[in-house]
Design a protein around this motif. Structure first.
Motif, PDB file in Angstrom:
ATOM      1  N   ALA A  60       8.485  64.970   4.659  1.00 28.66           N
ATOM      2  CA  ALA A  60       8.209  64.654   6.069  1.00 28.66           C
ATOM      3  C   ALA A  60       7.402  65.778   6.714  1.00 28.66           C
ATOM      4  N   LEU A  61       7.722  67.015   6.373  1.00 24.33           N
ATOM      5  CA  LEU A  61       6.949  68.157   6.864  1.00 24.33           C
ATOM      6  C   LEU A  61       5.568  68.187   6.224  1.00 24.33           C
ATOM      7  N   GLY A  62       5.514  67.952   4.912  1.00 26.31           N
ATOM      8  CA  GLY A  62       4.233  67.977   4.200  1.00 26.31           C
ATOM      9  C   GLY A  62       3.261  66.937   4.710  1.00 26.31           C
ATOM     10  N   ARG A  63       3.755  65.775   5.119  1.00 27.60           N
ATOM     11  CA  ARG A  63       2.882  64.718   5.638  1.00 27.60           C
ATOM     12  C   ARG A  63       2.304  65.080   7.003  1.00 27.60           C
ATOM     13  N   ASP A  67      -2.254  69.818   3.028  1.00 26.24           N
ATOM     14  CA  ASP A  67      -3.016  70.965   2.523  1.00 26.24           C
ATOM     15  C   ASP A  67      -2.399  72.302   2.896  1.00 26.24           C
ATOM     16  N   LYS A  68      -1.146  72.271   3.398  1.00 23.43           N
ATOM     17  CA  LYS A  68      -0.462  73.523   3.714  1.00 23.43           C
ATOM     18  C   LYS A  68       0.914  73.539   3.070  1.00 23.43           C
ATOM     19  N   SER A  69       1.322  74.729   2.642  1.00 25.01           N
ATOM     20  CA  SER A  69       2.624  74.878   2.013  1.00 25.01           C
ATOM     21  C   SER A  69       3.685  75.199   3.058  1.00 25.01           C
ATOM     22  N   LEU A  70       4.932  75.237   2.618  1.00 21.45           N
ATOM     23  CA  LEU A  70       6.043  75.589   3.500  1.00 21.45           C
ATOM     24  C   LEU A  70       5.805  76.921   4.183  1.00 21.45           C
ATOM     25  N   MET A  71       5.296  77.890   3.446  1.00 21.94           N
ATOM     26  CA  MET A  71       5.057  79.218   3.996  1.00 21.94           C
ATOM     27  C   MET A  71       3.984  79.183   5.091  1.00 21.94           C
ATOM     28  N   GLU A  72       3.022  78.273   4.980  1.00 21.50           N
ATOM     29  CA  GLU A  72       1.912  78.214   5.933  1.00 21.50           C
ATOM     30  C   GLU A  72       2.256  77.398   7.179  1.00 21.50           C
ATOM     31  N   TYR A  73       2.847  76.215   6.997  1.00 20.66           N
ATOM     32  CA  TYR A  73       3.094  75.397   8.196  1.00 20.66           C
ATOM     33  C   TYR A  73       4.292  75.885   9.011  1.00 20.66           C
ATOM     34  N   THR A  74       5.103  76.763   8.428  1.00 19.39           N
ATOM     35  CA  THR A  74       6.170  77.382   9.215  1.00 19.39           C
ATOM     36  C   THR A  74       5.576  78.159  10.384  1.00 19.39           C
ATOM     37  N   GLN A  75       4.433  78.814  10.140  1.00 21.39           N
ATOM     38  CA  GLN A  75       3.762  79.552  11.207  1.00 21.39           C
ATOM     39  C   GLN A  75       3.099  78.609  12.206  1.00 21.39           C
ATOM     40  N   ASP A  76       2.618  77.465  11.737  1.00 20.55           N
ATOM     41  CA  ASP A  76       2.044  76.483  12.659  1.00 20.55           C
ATOM     42  C   ASP A  76       3.105  75.918  13.597  1.00 20.55           C
ATOM     43  N   ILE A  77       4.307  75.747  13.081  1.00 18.28           N
ATOM     44  CA  ILE A  77       5.377  75.135  13.872  1.00 18.28           C
ATOM     45  C   ILE A  77       6.004  76.134  14.841  1.00 18.28           C
ATOM     46  N   LEU A  78       6.286  77.337  14.366  1.00 22.78           N
ATOM     47  CA  LEU A  78       7.029  78.314  15.159  1.00 22.78           C
ATOM     48  C   LEU A  78       6.156  79.339  15.860  1.00 22.78           C
ATOM     49  N   ALA A 344      19.292  73.318   6.458  1.00 20.89           N
ATOM     50  CA  ALA A 344      19.285  73.654   7.885  1.00 20.89           C
ATOM     51  C   ALA A 344      17.889  74.025   8.393  1.00 20.89           C
ATOM     52  N   LEU A 345      17.217  74.956   7.725  1.00 21.95           N
ATOM     53  CA  LEU A 345      15.899  75.387   8.193  1.00 21.95           C
ATOM     54  C   LEU A 345      14.841  74.280   8.099  1.00 21.95           C
ATOM     55  N   PRO A 346      14.752  73.531   6.984  1.00 21.34           N
ATOM     56  CA  PRO A 346      13.783  72.426   6.958  1.00 21.34           C
ATOM     57  C   PRO A 346      14.041  71.386   8.045  1.00 21.34           C
ATOM     58  N   LEU A 351      12.400  68.953  13.213  1.00 22.77           N
ATOM     59  CA  LEU A 351      12.705  68.563  14.597  1.00 22.77           C
ATOM     60  C   LEU A 351      11.758  69.243  15.587  1.00 22.77           C
ATOM     61  N   ILE A 352      11.495  70.528  15.365  1.00 20.14           N
ATOM     62  CA  ILE A 352      10.573  71.251  16.257  1.00 20.14           C
ATOM     63  C   ILE A 352       9.161  70.679  16.134  1.00 20.14           C
ATOM     64  N   ALA A 353       8.753  70.368  14.918  1.00 21.78           N
ATOM     65  CA  ALA A 353       7.421  69.786  14.707  1.00 21.78           C
ATOM     66  C   ALA A 353       7.294  68.441  15.412  1.00 21.78           C
ATOM     67  N   ILE A 354       8.340  67.617  15.358  1.00 19.38           N
ATOM     68  CA  ILE A 354       8.317  66.314  16.030  1.00 19.38           C
ATOM     69  C   ILE A 354       8.259  66.497  17.536  1.00 19.38           C
ATOM     70  N   ILE A 355       9.056  67.427  18.052  1.00 15.80           N
ATOM     71  CA  ILE A 355       9.059  67.701  19.498  1.00 15.80           C
ATOM     72  C   ILE A 355       7.682  68.159  19.962  1.00 15.80           C
ATOM     73  N   ARG A 356       7.008  68.917  19.116  1.00 16.73           N
ATOM     74  CA  ARG A 356       5.677  69.414  19.476  1.00 16.73           C
ATOM     75  C   ARG A 356       4.572  68.395  19.218  1.00 16.73           C
ATOM     76  N   GLY A 357       4.956  67.226  18.778  1.00 17.30           N
ATOM     77  CA  GLY A 357       3.985  66.132  18.642  1.00 17.30           C
ATOM     78  C   GLY A 357       3.252  66.053  17.334  1.00 17.30           C
ATOM     79  N   ALA A 358       3.720  66.784  16.328  1.00 19.16           N
ATOM     80  CA  ALA A 358       3.079  66.706  15.011  1.00 19.16           C
ATOM     81  C   ALA A 358       3.408  65.357  14.365  1.00 19.16           C
ATOM     82  N   LYS A 359       2.385  64.602  14.021  1.00 15.60           N
ATOM     83  CA  LYS A 359       2.583  63.267  13.438  1.00 15.60           C
ATOM     84  C   LYS A 359       2.097  63.222  11.990  1.00 15.60           C
TER      85      LYS A 359
END
Length: 362
Positions: A60-63, A67-78, A344-346, A351-359
């Motif tokens: 769900a996060l990858g979608r 083209d970004k890994s867990l380590m990369e999109y964590t910074q995009d989200i937070l 817990a962290l994923p 949830l934060i990504a959804i709140i911020r409008g990431a689709k």
């Protein structure tokens, strides 16, 4: 992207199954038998459900961040610094888990076939072999998995089935004599192991068809659950109550087999397990290196492969004073640690990504 190679769907499936299976087949029967002997074969079913949940979260996060890994999109989200802080925590999780894998390899070989050989020699050898794979890239690791793991799985379970010649299936009865609670209690540790499929979040961008990642991941967990059920049934029916007393019961099954009345196959079993563990270590090692490079914004991860190998070897030696501490860590220390990083962290990130409008992008 630091990694330009791609892996096939088959390679991903084999990698995910081996991530958990390489160590679970050895340790799972003894761990679960302490809580629920006859019904221990049900614990992989429970843990498989949790593995599917982790796959759903990670994909769900990858979608949402292709083209970004867990380590990369964590910074995009937070945000940059909070994301890097969480990234450091994930790196510690990867490093520590890799160190445990290395130590398990050394302790098991020392306990089963070469008790006088220093564990450091085992650790250094397998780290150097894995380092060569990591420097070659994810695509090479994927091809190695396609080459080795099907044979490992086939021959491994042929040996297990041969061991059933001494099985007593009445040892599985009566089912659920004490209810389902002992099964759930026995599943607490395997839940953490199955969650290791979290590493999909680091390699999903490099799948040749990323949109198939969820389907492949779910089927991998289902197949793995079935294979672990077979492993549990074999141990229960062959050894009975002795399973809970044996350190590595699955490794004892080949010693019960004689081919042609005289040929033992213990060495073949150890060789198969070593091949599987090497592939598992290569993926954890690779994720540790790639995550470090991405967190530090490096242009190439290859220069840090060997230095990180030294750190991982140090982790494996310094984390435990003796072999007796490893089971305690696996059953008591690791599960809460794993639940935090695998569930817990994923979930919080999603949830934060959804709140911020990431689709979802696909």
């Amino acid at each position: 992207m630091l990694e330009r190679g791609k892996i096939s769907g088959i390679a991903l499936a084999l990698i995910l199954m081996n991530l958990v299976g390489a160590t679970a087949v050895v340790a799972l029967p003894a761990v679960t038998a302490r809580y629920t002997l006859r019904d221990a074969w049900l614990t992989p079913v429970v843990s498989a459900v949790s593995g599917i949940v982790v796959i759903m979260l990670v994909t769900a996060l990858g979608r949402r961040f292709p083209d970004k890994s867990l380590m990369e999109y964590t910074q995009d989200i937070l945000g940059s610094w909070p994301g890097k802080a969480v990234g450091v925590l994930y790196l510690f999780f990867f490093f520590q888990s890799t160190g445990v894998i290395i130590r398990e390899f050394g302790e098991l070989l020392s306990a089963t076939i070469m008790p006088r050989t220093p564990i450091l020699l085992f650790s250094t050898t397998i780290v150097l072999l894995a380092a060569y794979s990591v420097r070659s890239g994810l695509e090479v690791i994927g091809r190695l998995s396609e080459l080795l793991l099907p044979w490992v799985l086939i021959l491994y379970y042929v040996i297990i089935l041969l061991g059933l010649q001494k099985a007593d299936f009445s040892r599985l009865l009566p089912m659920l004599e004490n209810g389902f609670a002992p099964v759930l209690l026995g599943s607490l540790t395997p839940l953490g192991w199955m969650g290791e499929v979290l590493l999909l979040g680091m390699i999903l961008p490099y799948l040749s068809k990323p949109h198939q990642g969820r389907k492949i991941g779910i089927w991998s967990v289902i197949i793995l659950g079935f294979l672990l059920v077979v492993d549990e049934i074999a141990n229960i029916t062959v050894f009975g109550q002795e399973v809970a007393r044996l350190k590595y019961p699955t490794f004892m099954i080949p010693s019960e087999i004689l081919l042609g009345g005289f040929l033992r196959i213990d060495a073949l079993f150890v060789l198969l397990w070593t091949a599987g563990l090497l592939t598992k270590l290569a993926i954890f090692y690779y994720v540790s290196v790639l995550g470090t490079a991405q967190l530090c914004n490096l242009r190439d991860y290859k220069p840090i492969v060997l230095p990180i190998g030294v750190i991982l070897t140090a982790f494996s030696i310094l984390s435990f004073q003796n072999a007796a501490e490893i089971p305690t860590h696996i059953t008591k220390g690791f599960p809460p640690f794993a639940y935090l990083f695998e569930w817990a962290l994923p979930l919080a990130l999603l949830l934060i990504a959804i709140i911020r409008g990431a689709k979802p992008k696909y």
